[in-house]
Motif scaffolding. Sequence first.
Motif, PDB file in Angstrom:
ATOM      1  N   LEU A 153      -1.311  10.709   2.017  1.00 41.32           N
ATOM      2  CA  LEU A 153      -2.681  10.282   1.746  1.00 41.32           C
ATOM      3  C   LEU A 153      -3.688  11.091   2.536  1.00 41.32           C
ATOM      4  O   LEU A 153      -3.416  11.501   3.659  1.00 41.32           O
ATOM      5  CB  LEU A 153      -2.866   8.816   2.160  1.00 41.32           C
ATOM      6  N   LEU A 182       0.832  -1.209   0.000  1.00 40.89           N
ATOM      7  CA  LEU A 182       0.000   0.000   0.000  1.00 40.89           C
ATOM      8  C   LEU A 182       0.863   1.254   0.000  1.00 40.89           C
ATOM      9  O   LEU A 182       0.535   2.241  -0.659  1.00 40.89           O
ATOM     10  CB  LEU A 182      -0.923   0.004   1.217  1.00 40.89           C
ATOM     11  N   GLN A 241       0.415   3.875  -3.443  1.00 39.77           N
ATOM     12  CA  GLN A 241      -0.464   5.036  -3.250  1.00 39.77           C
ATOM     13  C   GLN A 241       0.102   6.265  -3.944  1.00 39.77           C
ATOM     14  O   GLN A 241       1.258   6.616  -3.740  1.00 39.77           O
ATOM     15  CB  GLN A 241      -0.640   5.344  -1.764  1.00 39.77           C
ATOM     16  N   CYS A 259       4.728   8.167   1.231  1.00 43.70           N
ATOM     17  CA  CYS A 259       3.473   8.476   0.556  1.00 43.70           C
ATOM     18  C   CYS A 259       2.691   9.456   1.413  1.00 43.70           C
ATOM     19  O   CYS A 259       2.866   9.526   2.624  1.00 43.70           O
ATOM     20  CB  CYS A 259       2.657   7.218   0.252  1.00 43.70           C
ATOM     21  N   SER A 309      -8.173   7.588   2.428  1.00 46.52           N
ATOM     22  CA  SER A 309      -7.363   6.706   1.578  1.00 46.52           C
ATOM     23  C   SER A 309      -6.389   5.833   2.348  1.00 46.52           C
ATOM     24  O   SER A 309      -5.846   4.889   1.802  1.00 46.52           O
ATOM     25  CB  SER A 309      -6.568   7.541   0.562  1.00 46.52           C
TER      26      SER A 309
END
Length: 105
Positions: free
Chosen positions: A82, A51, A55, A80, A86
């Motif tokens: 988010l 993940l 992402q 990442c 999400s």
Amino acid sequence: MDTKDAVMFIEVIRVGGVAGLTKRAQIDTDAIADEASVREWRQLVEQARPLLVSQPNVQSSSTRERDTFVWTVSVDDTTCQLGDSSITGPLRDLAQRTLREGRRP
């Protein structure tokens, strides 16, 4: 060095919410003396890694809903960002545990 034995550095930054506060915490597996805890962190990272790398990063100002959080999760060289809706599953588990148990810089 085998990746299972590698030191990991995890950092989570959560920004936003009703008050617009920033919460940040870090985990450095090299600083954890208990090998069972280190194994738990490694397992959690391995579950979250698919993940984490898949992402797309969000543009905070254009996608942020009012009073929600924007999460930035970094594991070593992978980062990442988010929106709150999400960040799910093992990635949310990793982020929340890091904020709960991590060192505040």
